[in-house]
Design an enzyme around this catalytic site. Structure first.
Site, PDB file in Angstrom:
ATOM      1  N   HIS A  58       0.857  -1.200   0.000  1.00 54.76           N
ATOM      2  CA  HIS A  58       0.000   0.000   0.000  1.00 54.76           C
ATOM      3  C   HIS A  58       0.885   1.239   0.000  1.00 54.76           C
ATOM      4  O   HIS A  58       1.962   1.240   0.572  1.00 54.76           O
ATOM      5  CB  HIS A  58      -0.900   0.016   1.240  1.00 54.76           C
ATOM      6  CG  HIS A  58      -2.080   0.916   1.081  1.00 54.76           C
ATOM      7  ND1 HIS A  58      -2.020   2.263   1.333  1.00 54.76           N
ATOM      8  CD2 HIS A  58      -3.329   0.658   0.634  1.00 54.76           C
ATOM      9  CE1 HIS A  58      -3.207   2.794   1.087  1.00 54.76           C
ATOM     10  NE2 HIS A  58      -4.015   1.852   0.658  1.00 54.76           N
ATOM     11  N   ASP A  84      -8.000  -5.096  -0.781  1.00 52.64           N
ATOM     12  CA  ASP A  84      -8.407  -5.950  -1.911  1.00 52.64           C
ATOM     13  C   ASP A  84      -8.118  -7.423  -1.690  1.00 52.64           C
ATOM     14  O   ASP A  84      -8.542  -8.263  -2.495  1.00 52.64           O
ATOM     15  CB  ASP A  84      -7.689  -5.467  -3.186  1.00 52.64           C
ATOM     16  CG  ASP A  84      -8.166  -4.077  -3.582  1.00 52.64           C
ATOM     17  OD1 ASP A  84      -7.327  -3.175  -3.720  1.00 52.64           O
ATOM     18  OD2 ASP A  84      -9.394  -3.900  -3.698  1.00 52.64           O
TER      19      ASP A  84
HETATM   20  C1  SDX Z   1      -5.889   0.242  -3.306  1.00 50.55           C
HETATM   21  O1  SDX Z   1      -4.059   4.646  -2.129  1.00 50.55           O
HETATM   22  C2  SDX Z   1      -5.097   4.057  -1.585  1.00 50.55           C
HETATM   23  O2  SDX Z   1      -5.620   4.436  -0.548  1.00 50.55           O
HETATM   24  C3  SDX Z   1      -5.658   2.909  -2.422  1.00 50.55           C
HETATM   25  C4  SDX Z   1      -6.737   2.055  -1.763  1.00 50.55           C
HETATM   26  C5  SDX Z   1      -8.036   2.809  -1.570  1.00 50.55           C
HETATM   27  O3  SDX Z   1      -8.803   2.437  -0.679  1.00 50.55           O
HETATM   28  O4  SDX Z   1      -8.302   3.720  -2.409  1.00 50.55           O
HETATM   29  O5  SDX Z   1      -6.291   1.573  -0.503  1.00 50.55           O
HETATM   30  C6  SDX Z   1      -7.089   0.844  -2.649  1.00 50.55           C
HETATM   31  O6  SDX Z   1      -5.565   0.606  -4.395  1.00 50.55           O
HETATM   32  C7  SDX Z   1      -5.079  -0.777  -2.549  1.00 50.55           C
HETATM   33  C8  SDX Z   1      -3.828  -1.270  -3.351  1.00 50.55           C
HETATM   34  C9  SDX Z   1      -4.313  -2.322  -4.349  1.00 50.55           C
HETATM   35  N1  SDX Z   1      -3.188  -2.740  -5.224  1.00 50.55           N
HETATM   36  C10 SDX Z   1      -2.619  -3.926  -5.146  1.00 50.55           C
HETATM   37  O7  SDX Z   1      -2.887  -4.754  -4.287  1.00 50.55           O
HETATM   38  C11 SDX Z   1      -1.596  -4.214  -6.261  1.00 50.55           C
HETATM   39  C12 SDX Z   1      -0.332  -4.836  -5.653  1.00 50.55           C
HETATM   40  N2  SDX Z   1       0.373  -3.831  -4.853  1.00 50.55           N
HETATM   41  C13 SDX Z   1       1.454  -3.121  -5.508  1.00 50.55           C
HETATM   42  O8  SDX Z   1       1.235  -2.818  -6.862  1.00 50.55           O
HETATM   43  C14 SDX Z   1       1.950  -1.955  -4.645  1.00 50.55           C
HETATM   44  O9  SDX Z   1       2.104  -2.438  -3.366  1.00 50.55           O
HETATM   45  C15 SDX Z   1       1.151  -0.666  -4.573  1.00 50.55           C
HETATM   46  C16 SDX Z   1       0.949  -0.103  -5.917  1.00 50.55           C
HETATM   47  C17 SDX Z   1      -0.156  -0.890  -3.905  1.00 50.55           C
HETATM   48  C18 SDX Z   1       1.952   0.302  -3.723  1.00 50.55           C
HETATM   49  O10 SDX Z   1       3.152   0.487  -4.344  1.00 50.55           O
HETATM   50  P1  SDX Z   1       4.301   1.371  -3.673  1.00 50.55           P
HETATM   51  O11 SDX Z   1       4.020   1.787  -2.293  1.00 50.55           O
HETATM   52  O12 SDX Z   1       4.619   2.422  -4.676  1.00 50.55           O
HETATM   53  O13 SDX Z   1       5.429   0.354  -3.500  1.00 50.55           O
HETATM   54  P2  SDX Z   1       6.655   0.367  -4.402  1.00 50.55           P
HETATM   55  O14 SDX Z   1       6.200   0.162  -5.814  1.00 50.55           O
HETATM   56  O15 SDX Z   1       7.465   1.577  -4.072  1.00 50.55           O
HETATM   57  O16 SDX Z   1       7.399  -0.958  -3.906  1.00 50.55           O
HETATM   58  C19 SDX Z   1       8.289  -0.911  -2.807  1.00 50.55           C
HETATM   59  C20 SDX Z   1       8.982  -2.263  -2.859  1.00 50.55           C
HETATM   60  C21 SDX Z   1       9.484  -2.621  -4.259  1.00 50.55           C
HETATM   61  O17 SDX Z   1      10.527  -3.509  -4.117  1.00 50.55           O
HETATM   62  P3  SDX Z   1      12.087  -2.925  -4.080  1.00 50.55           P
HETATM   63  O18 SDX Z   1      12.213  -1.917  -5.219  1.00 50.55           O
HETATM   64  O19 SDX Z   1      12.220  -2.287  -2.708  1.00 50.55           O
HETATM   65  O20 SDX Z   1      12.953  -4.151  -4.272  1.00 50.55           O
HETATM   66  O21 SDX Z   1       8.019  -3.284  -2.532  1.00 50.55           O
HETATM   67  C22 SDX Z   1       7.839  -4.127  -3.646  1.00 50.55           C
HETATM   68  C23 SDX Z   1       8.346  -3.384  -4.860  1.00 50.55           C
HETATM   69  O22 SDX Z   1       8.756  -4.280  -5.872  1.00 50.55           O
HETATM   70  N3  SDX Z   1       6.413  -4.412  -3.730  1.00 50.55           N
HETATM   71  C24 SDX Z   1       5.897  -5.608  -3.988  1.00 50.55           C
HETATM   72  C25 SDX Z   1       4.498  -5.435  -3.923  1.00 50.55           C
HETATM   73  N4  SDX Z   1       4.222  -4.155  -3.630  1.00 50.55           N
HETATM   74  C26 SDX Z   1       5.409  -3.521  -3.523  1.00 50.55           C
HETATM   75  N5  SDX Z   1       6.481  -6.814  -4.269  1.00 50.55           N
HETATM   76  C27 SDX Z   1       5.640  -7.844  -4.488  1.00 50.55           C
HETATM   77  N6  SDX Z   1       4.276  -7.766  -4.430  1.00 50.55           N
HETATM   78  C28 SDX Z   1       3.691  -6.576  -4.157  1.00 50.55           C
HETATM   79  N7  SDX Z   1       2.378  -6.503  -4.106  1.00 50.55           N
END
Ligand code: SDX
Length: 428
Positions: A306, A363
């Site tokens: 998140h 989700d």
């Molecule tokens: C919603 O914003 C809100 O309030 C949204 C929401 C709402 O009510 O409106 O809460 C609803 O959208 C919830 C989120 C739903 N999305 C998902 O579940 C999709 C999977 N999650 C990821 O795509 C991700 O976690 C995000 C997009 C939700 C958040 O991304 P961030 O905070 O920008 O994290 P990041 O991309 O900076 O990642 C940080 C690290 C990375 O690794 P490193 O570069 O440190 O090696 O964490 C890793 C990422 O690769 N990572 C994940 C991951 N999420 C982040 N690795 C594996 N699986 C994941 N899901």
């Protein structure tokens, strides 16, 4: 003495005021930065940037706190109805019984679609995605619900808010009925919001659908938990479009489109696809987790992580318990729930997820509930949109009522080509 931050640049010092929110969160107000220093800030994804001061929802991502107008989400999920929560978000306080009845009457009077709007459903292909239909039809409402478009006072706004809440539900159910070739079911005026939606989804001319109390409660709770979440991607979109002076329906339709992506509201569909993939192909959970950790793979753990929560998402905890209760009450043994639990336990025991503070989000379990109710996977994000509509309306109103509101227009850092002359084709 107000707090300030000092910026030292080019041998000069600049004072920037520090402002403090209700819960003690602090922000550096940079609204004078460019005028006084010529500098702008750069913050890809706005992870460090507050776009506004808002009174609607408070989140503490470190502590897993979520409150609508100060009321904890745990109380609302357990005890409030979706429409009562909608009134809290939109009008700023919990309604008294009379206000509740007046708004319920407005919802009833504004649930039906204009007769000519129904023709649009005949024009969509049978396999049209329900999110495309929802976005298109909310936009189309502008052509039919003109009084609601030109809001001039609070009475007009109240009617427009009720119309949008009621018709979003009607459109969603009608898109499902069109998709499966059944006649569109009219809303019943004796049913609460969630029950009425289930009636419009699953009743057929020869038999009314009667949800069990557990199914109705689970859907009501799902909608309450999705009702707002401060400046998420889709709500920020609604605020940006509203800042240009666009009407409520156009702004919310933009929010529907912003919600669709798999990183945002589309994740609930992606979670089910992920769990079904693991189940169908009998993939060991440990192997899937390893794929999700592998930066070179496109696999991510959908429903995990998140932008704001760096500890558990309080909504995920509530939905997990609700999923167990609902399936138990329906005597359903869903293998996907077992897989979801295994995935959660494995990920939360894994340093990769712990170090990055990746926890289940709203989700991760929500799709299990919708699936048990019988809602098709391609409608999951539509359900999220129905739930989020009160929040979008509340934020549109907050922008609309702000007399000093400026149109949202972020700056940028240009990193493209320097001055370049046009050359005739023969010289290129
Ligand atoms: C919603 O914003 C809100 O309030 C949204 C929401 C709402 O009510 O409106 O809460 C609803 O959208 C919830 C989120 C739903 N999305 C998902 O579940 C999709 C999977 N999650 C990821 O795509 C991700 O976690 C995000 C997009 C939700 C958040 O991304 P961030 O905070 O920008 O994290 P990041 O991309 O900076 O990642 C940080 C690290 C990375 O690794 P490193 O570069 O440190 O090696 O964490 C890793 C990422 O690769 N990572 C994940 C991951 N999420 C982040 N690795 C594996 N699986 C994941 N899901």
């Amino acid at each position: 003495m107000d707090e300030t931050a000092i910026l030292h640049v080019d041998g000069q010092s600049f004072e920037l005021p520090i402002v403090t929110g209700t819960e003690g969160e602090r922000a550096v107000d940079i609204s004078s930065l460019r005028a006084s220093t010529g500098l702008i800030t750069l913050d890809d994804g706005y992870g460090n940037t507050g776009s506004c001061a808002s009174q609607i929802t408070f989140i503490d991502g470190e502590s897993g706190i979520l409150r609508y107008r100060g009321v904890p989400i745990e109380d609302l999920a357990a005890r409030s109805s979706f429409i009562e929560t909608a009134e809290l978000l939109i009008f700023g306080e919990l309604p008294d019984p009379e206000e509740r009845d007046v708004f319920r009457q407005l919802l009833t009077e504004n649930s039906a679609l204009h007769r000519d709007m129904r023709k649009h459903f005949d024009g969509f292909p049978a396999d049209a995605h329900p999110m495309a239909i929802l976005s298109a039809m909310i936009n189309a409402l502008q052509a039919y619900d003109l009084p609601e478009i030109h809001i001039t006072d609070n009475i007009g706004f109240r009617r427009a808010a009720a119309a949008l809440l009621a018709k979003t539900r009607t459109i969603a159910a009608a898109s499902y009925k069109s998709h499966i070739g059944q006649p569109i079911a009219y809303p019943r005026y004796d049913l609460p919001y969630a029950e009425n939606f289930l009636h419009m989804m699953f009743s057929v001319p020869y038999r009314d659908y009667e949800p069990t109390p557990e199914v109705a409660h689970a859907l009501n709770m799902f909608l309450v938990l999705h009702a707002d979440h401060e400046q998420n991607c889709s709500t920020s979109t609604v605020r940006m479009v509203a800042s240009g002076g666009a009407n409520l329906f156009a702004s919310v339709s933009a929010g529907v489109n912003a919600l669709w992506g798999p990183r945002h509201g589309g994740a609930n569909m992606a979670v089910l696809d992920m769990l079904e993939h693991i189940h169908r192909d009998d993939i060991p959970v440990s192997r899937y987790i390893d794929q999700a950790k592998d930066r070179s793979s496109s696999v991510r753990l959908m429903g995990f992580g998140h932008r704001v929560y760096r500890s558990f998402d309080p909504r995920a905890q509530i939905l997990k318990e609700a999923a167990h209760r609902l399936l138990e009450s329906m005597h359903i043994k869903d293998p996907l729930l077992d897989i979801a639990q295994q995935v959660e336990e494995s990920a939360l025991a894994d340093d990769y997820f712990r170090e990055r503070k990746l926890y289940p989000n709203v989700d991760f379990y929500s799709g299990i509930i919708l699936r048990a109710i019988g809602i098709p996977t391609d409608m999951f994000t539509v359900m999220f949109a129905i739930g989020r509509t009160p929040g979008w309306i509340a934020h549109w109103k907050e922008v609309h009522d702000n007399a000093g509101q400026k149109i949202h227009r972020p700056r940028q850092l240009y990193v493209g080509e320097p001055l370049t002359q046009w050359l005739p084709p023969a010289q290129r």
